[in-house]
Design an enzyme around this catalytic site. Structure first.
Site, short mmCIF file in Angstrom:
data_model
loop_
_atom_site.label_atom_id
_atom_site.label_comp_id
_atom_site.label_asym_id
_atom_site.label_seq_id
_atom_site.Cartn_x
_atom_site.Cartn_y
_atom_site.Cartn_z
N ASP A 37 1.97 -14.81 -2.43
CA ASP A 37 1.06 -15.64 -3.23
C ASP A 37 0.72 -14.98 -4.55
OD1 ASP A 37 1.00 -17.70 -1.42
OD2 ASP A 37 -0.88 -17.08 -0.47
N THR A 97 -0.02 -17.14 14.90
CA THR A 97 0.52 -16.08 15.79
C THR A 97 0.90 -14.82 15.03
OG1 THR A 97 2.81 -16.80 15.52
CG2 THR A 97 1.52 -17.88 17.27
N ARG A 117 5.43 -15.73 8.00
CA ARG A 117 4.61 -15.45 9.19
C ARG A 117 3.86 -16.71 9.59
NH1 ARG A 117 0.99 -10.20 9.11
NH2 ARG A 117 -0.33 -11.53 7.84
C1 PRP Z 1 4.73 -11.32 3.97
C2 PRP Z 1 5.51 -10.12 3.51
C3 PRP Z 1 6.35 -9.80 4.74
C4 PRP Z 1 5.42 -10.15 5.86
C5 PRP Z 1 4.84 -8.89 6.42
O1 PRP Z 1 5.50 -12.45 3.90
O2 PRP Z 1 6.27 -10.33 2.36
O3 PRP Z 1 7.56 -10.54 4.81
O4 PRP Z 1 4.38 -10.96 5.31
O5 PRP Z 1 4.08 -9.13 7.54
P1 PRP Z 1 4.51 -8.62 8.99
O6 PRP Z 1 4.86 -7.19 8.86
O7 PRP Z 1 3.26 -8.84 9.80
O8 PRP Z 1 5.64 -9.47 9.48
P2 PRP Z 1 4.95 -13.90 4.30
O9 PRP Z 1 5.19 -14.12 5.75
O10 PRP Z 1 3.54 -14.06 3.83
O11 PRP Z 1 5.95 -14.88 3.55
P3 PRP Z 1 6.12 -15.14 1.98
O12 PRP Z 1 6.79 -13.92 1.39
O13 PRP Z 1 7.03 -16.33 1.96
O14 PRP Z 1 4.78 -15.42 1.37
N1 URA Z 2 1.71 -10.07 4.30
C1 URA Z 2 1.13 -9.87 3.09
O1 URA Z 2 1.58 -10.42 2.08
N2 URA Z 2 0.05 -9.07 3.03
C2 URA Z 2 -0.46 -8.45 4.10
O2 URA Z 2 -1.45 -7.71 3.98
C3 URA Z 2 0.14 -8.69 5.35
C4 URA Z 2 1.24 -9.48 5.41
#
Ligand code: PRP
Ligand code: URA
Length: 214
Positions: A208, A113, A109
């Site tokens: 994380d 944005t 994400r």
């Molecule tokens: C987190 C999670 C989803 C996303 C959800 O990933 O694992 O993929 O956020 O959020 P959304 O419904 O608003 O799209 P992140 O983007 O933090 O990536 P990561 O797993 O690489 O940390």
């Molecule tokens: N992605 C996460 O890992 N946690 C949240 O709460 C939202 C998006």
């Protein structure tokens, strides 16, 4: 049926799931335990989410008799993980479906944005003939899940189940609006998103916490 007016959303109501979700939420839970809990919760919710996998019968000879018994039918399912956090759920699904093929969709994400940014994709062949299990622990805005479902639809997938550990009404609504046929299974449905598009109360940043990159 449920509050979303559709049979396509299943929030698993089970004391074991609830107990493990509470441990997962706690800020004091270290990464190693967090990863194990994600896997245990995935196993529990997958049991329900996969209840309607297609089966056929075949003859099997036990040490005592010959009988007709059920087995999973059709092509090997595809489990598709949204990177990074979805990887722990992929491992859990593979313990249940060791013959599954594995797909990866890399996206993160954008911190400002909150829109998903895709950086990698690799899907199993003949995705159109497979039951597809899309996994990501968090369904927040729904942007990542919708982008993944769009990608799977473009690749020809017709039968997709989304498994997430924690969702919220905004994410469920986004998936339902874009992909009304995709079923959604959650271990918990939380209240809302905050101003940073994090789920409240949620568990923080799943990636994380899984990988210790806080
Ligand atoms: C987190 C999670 C989803 C996303 C959800 O990933 O694992 O993929 O956020 O959020 P959304 O419904 O608003 O799209 P992140 O983007 O933090 O990536 P990561 O797993 O690489 O940390
Ligand atoms: N992605 C996460 O890992 N946690 C949240 O709460 C939202 C998006």
């Amino acid at each position: 049926m449920n509050d979303f007016g559709t049979a396509n959303v299943n929030v698993i109501d089970h004391p074991l799931v609830a107990h493990k979700i509470t441990l997962l939420r706690s800020v004091e839970t270290p990464s190693a335990e967090f990863r194990s809990l994600c896997q245990e919760i995935t196993l529990l919710i997958a049991y329900e989410a996969l209840r309607d996998l297609p089966t056929n019968t075949r003859k099997v000879t036990t040490p005592v008799a010959e009988t007709e018994a059920l087995e999973l039918s059709g092509s090997a399912p595809a489990v598709v993980g949204i990177l990074r956090a979805g990887l722990v759920m992929v491992d859990a699904i593979l313990t249940l479906l060791p013959h599954a093929r594995v797909g990866h969709l890399g996206m993160y994400r954008d911190p400002k944005t909150h829109q998903p940014v895709a950086y990698y994709d690799k899907l199993p062949s003949q995705i159109d003939s497979r039951e597809v299990i899309l996994v990501d622990p968090m369904l927040a805005t729904g942007g990542s899940a919708v982008a993944a479902l769009d990608h799977l639809a473009q690749a020809g997938a017709n039968n997709v189940r989304l498994l997430s550990i924690i969702g919220c009404p905004e994410g469920v609504a986004a998936v339902q609006a874009a992909h009304p046929n995709a079923s959604i299974t959650l271990a918990a449905l939380d209240e809302r998103l905050n101003e940073n598009a994090y789920i409240v109360p949620g568990l923080g940043d799943a990636g994380d916490r899984i990988y210790g990159t806080l």
